[in-house]
Design a protein around this motif. Sequence first.
Motif, mmCIF file in Angstrom:
data_model
loop_
_atom_site.group_PDB
_atom_site.id
_atom_site.type_symbol
_atom_site.label_atom_id
_atom_site.label_comp_id
_atom_site.label_asym_id
_atom_site.label_seq_id
_atom_site.Cartn_x
_atom_site.Cartn_y
_atom_site.Cartn_z
ATOM 1 N N VAL A 22 -1.037 44.044 27.949
ATOM 2 C CA VAL A 22 -1.557 44.927 26.896
ATOM 3 C C VAL A 22 -2.264 46.135 27.525
ATOM 4 O O VAL A 22 -3.345 46.544 27.110
ATOM 5 N N ASP A 23 -1.652 46.691 28.538
ATOM 6 C CA ASP A 23 -2.215 47.813 29.290
ATOM 7 C C ASP A 23 -1.774 49.094 28.601
ATOM 8 O O ASP A 23 -0.847 49.773 29.032
ATOM 9 N N PHE A 24 -2.473 49.436 27.478
ATOM 10 C CA PHE A 24 -1.824 50.430 26.622
ATOM 11 C C PHE A 24 -1.756 51.859 27.152
ATOM 12 O O PHE A 24 -0.857 52.564 26.774
ATOM 13 N N PRO A 25 -2.615 52.329 28.018
ATOM 14 C CA PRO A 25 -2.353 53.683 28.565
ATOM 15 C C PRO A 25 -0.975 53.780 29.225
ATOM 16 O O PRO A 25 -0.285 54.782 29.089
ATOM 17 N N VAL A 26 -0.587 52.695 29.913
ATOM 18 C CA VAL A 26 0.718 52.692 30.565
ATOM 19 C C VAL A 26 1.828 52.654 29.512
ATOM 20 O O VAL A 26 2.817 53.379 29.608
ATOM 21 N N THR A 82 11.778 64.668 45.931
ATOM 22 C CA THR A 82 12.146 64.464 44.536
ATOM 23 C C THR A 82 11.860 63.041 44.093
ATOM 24 O O THR A 82 11.778 62.769 42.905
ATOM 25 N N GLY A 83 11.724 62.123 45.058
ATOM 26 C CA GLY A 83 11.556 60.725 44.721
ATOM 27 C C GLY A 83 12.892 59.996 44.632
ATOM 28 O O GLY A 83 12.947 58.783 44.611
ATOM 29 N N PHE A 84 13.987 60.779 44.551
ATOM 30 C CA PHE A 84 15.325 60.186 44.624
ATOM 31 C C PHE A 84 15.623 59.991 46.106
ATOM 32 O O PHE A 84 15.793 60.969 46.824
ATOM 33 N N ASN A 123 0.014 58.802 36.516
ATOM 34 C CA ASN A 123 0.824 59.885 37.089
ATOM 35 C C ASN A 123 1.405 59.475 38.440
ATOM 36 O O ASN A 123 2.587 59.646 38.709
ATOM 37 N N THR A 124 0.529 58.905 39.287
ATOM 38 C CA THR A 124 0.984 58.501 40.616
ATOM 39 C C THR A 124 2.041 57.408 40.506
ATOM 40 O O THR A 124 3.081 57.468 41.160
ATOM 41 N N ASP A 125 1.753 56.411 39.659
ATOM 42 C CA ASP A 125 2.707 55.306 39.507
ATOM 43 C C ASP A 125 4.067 55.814 39.046
ATOM 44 O O ASP A 125 5.101 55.477 39.621
ATOM 45 N N LEU A 126 4.054 56.650 37.996
ATOM 46 C CA LEU A 126 5.327 57.119 37.450
ATOM 47 C C LEU A 126 6.076 58.006 38.437
ATOM 48 O O LEU A 126 7.302 58.010 38.461
ATOM 49 N N SER A 127 5.326 58.747 39.270
ATOM 50 C CA SER A 127 6.012 59.614 40.232
ATOM 51 C C SER A 127 6.797 58.777 41.240
ATOM 52 O O SER A 127 7.704 59.270 41.901
ATOM 53 N N ILE A 128 6.461 57.494 41.347
ATOM 54 C CA ILE A 128 7.240 56.597 42.216
ATOM 55 C C ILE A 128 8.322 55.875 41.412
ATOM 56 O O ILE A 128 9.485 55.837 41.793
ATOM 57 N N PHE A 129 7.895 55.314 40.266
ATOM 58 C CA PHE A 129 8.812 54.440 39.516
ATOM 59 C C PHE A 129 9.895 55.207 38.760
ATOM 60 O O PHE A 129 11.033 54.762 38.686
ATOM 61 N N GLY A 186 -1.851 67.423 31.744
ATOM 62 C CA GLY A 186 -0.845 66.742 32.553
ATOM 63 C C GLY A 186 -1.346 65.407 33.073
ATOM 64 O O GLY A 186 -0.767 64.843 33.990
ATOM 65 N N ASP A 187 -2.405 64.886 32.492
ATOM 66 C CA ASP A 187 -2.974 63.629 32.969
ATOM 67 C C ASP A 187 -2.636 62.507 31.993
ATOM 68 O O ASP A 187 -3.037 62.540 30.830
ATOM 69 N N LEU A 188 -1.864 61.537 32.453
ATOM 70 C CA LEU A 188 -1.447 60.436 31.580
ATOM 71 C C LEU A 188 -2.484 59.320 31.550
ATOM 72 O O LEU A 188 -2.293 58.294 30.913
#
Lengths: 324, 340
Positions: free
Chosen positions: B303-307, B184-186, B90-96, B77-79
């Motif tokens: 070119v931040d490819f993990p993201v 939920t972030g919503f 993971n943290t970034d996406l949980s917000i965005f 579960g680690d991006l």
Amino acid sequence: MALLSIENLTVEFNTPFGAVYAIRGIDFTLRKGEILGLVGETGCGKSVTGRSIIGLLDDNARITAGRILFEDVDLLRLSDAAMHEVRGNRIAMIFQDPATALNPLFTIGAQIMDVLRAHRPAKRGDLKTDAMSLFADVGLPDPAQMMHVYPHQLSGGQQQRAMIALSLAAEPDVIIADEPTTALDVTIQAQILDLLRVLQRERSISVILITHDLGIVAETCQQVVVLYAGRVAEKGAVEAIFAAPQHPYTRGLLAALPRPGSRGSDLQVIAGAVPSGLERIAGCAFAPRCEYVMEICRGQQPAFSDIKQAHQSACHLHETFADA
Amino acid sequence: MTALTFLLRRLGLSVFVFIGVLVLTFFVSRVIPGNPAALYAGARPRPEQVAAIKVKLGLDKPLPEQFLVYVRDLLDGDLGESYHSRRSINTDLSIFLPATLELVIAAVIIALILGIPVGVLAGAYPGSVFDYATRLAAVAGVSVPSFWLALIAQFVFFSTLGWLPLGGRVSRDISLFYPIAAQTGFYIIDAAISSNWRAFFDALHHLILPALVLSAYPLGITIRMTQASMLEVLSETYITSARAAGISQRVILFKLALKNAIMPALTVVGLSFAYSITGAFLVETIFSWPGVGKYVTEAVLNVDFPVIIAVTLVVTIVYILVNLFVDLLQALLDPRVRLG
């Protein structure tokens, strides 16, 4: 007594090629409790007549003359709202192909309840009982299950029975049946026609049966109207016309029926083709194909003449035939 | 076949789609030119720093091994982490992601609620003034660039009328004095759950303008698809037979015909939903909406490819789920559709 009288009904279609004269002035009368056959070839205007009566012609159609008297009210003069009250309630219609005339995404039960609801607001329970008794009336097996069945799960004959149940839902006085058996097997045809006869007898519903099949007319109808190129060629009681057809077109049609025993011999045909709907016809529409054609036929449209009581033919020749 | 086995089978097949997308994006992102280790090291790194980072990130290992490591982390579960900001993805996406989903879902709801009735009526009365007006509106909705629409909307509703805020998800004073407890972030849902009604209405207030702007495209499509398919359905015999049975125009249009006509619109809107997850970045940027679109755009520029890989995978999942949902919906509406 006359329930429905069509008087000089004339319908045109606007097409890219010009006006198509679909119906060129027809007259006939439907009496209460009888089955009237409207026969003719493809394009003779029989379906257009049916659609005109129920007020559901396509947008490019125009009724240019005539009256449609239903209980002495001219349906053509009714407002949209008033005509809406007539549809289903007083005059209903069933269609050629029940597979396309039933909504594929709703159960038969839901569809009949929609019709019931449209005409008599009642509690859901009552509607359900009524719907099931209608299914039973038209001979569908297991009415309770029919409530949950979709059209594609039924056979063609069952679909047409369901369609008839739908048309009966609001207890109409007249049912217009547009080729109700054409899409069905012969054995199923007979069952559906039987059903129509039973309904006519038991509910004293009047039926306009649109068909191209003279056999069906002979079996089912009391009256017949023979259409040719948007005009009435001959009309009257079925026995009279089948016993002694007067119009050369009717004679040709009857002669063209294959008969038992005629095996091996060539089928009889009527030479020539139906005139195009784009043409204006001055004389008799059948003149170009008629073997008895006379000078007068090409210039003057024949009027109706009574052969006998309740048997009329539009032909300049009728006296000749009457004598024969 | 029942809906459940259908669902399981489709999900099983989707795993292969997902793996395909994973393999493709991973390898494509590694072979394109760029120096990820240098990016990670920050400004003006020394060569030995870059070399050390290469080892630390495992970039010195052969590609297949790098891939296996990535997959192992993914299964946990680690991006991964951004090479640019060094933040956990993971943290970034949980917000965005919730921010974008909130916006896109709102836009799609607007599109469907407005577009379907308008499309139905336009299809029912072809050639009418209403029909022509909606055609024009639909074409405009689809073809007007969203950034232009966004600027005009801000000009009218913020600058001129002052009815709606310029951008952001909540007002600063609300986030200071009535903070929304994140669940939920919503924001709208979180605020409603915690009965934080001040924050709820403030978040709603902020959502209206970007959601409306973003809905222009799906709204245009919904109107056009519904109109076109209504036109077709209304010429069917079963509609004539319903009219002959004396059923009212309202029931015919909005029940009998619409159920037959709605599917094409839902399919296209489903696709535009998935597209909007990343495609909304212009709208997100203009309205300062901290969403996935903005996030991934920056990642691409750096070119931040993990993201890039992480967002691609998330969007893939959204596509798969939306398609699955649309298929299920179709099966639900049409008894003739055999799930399989």
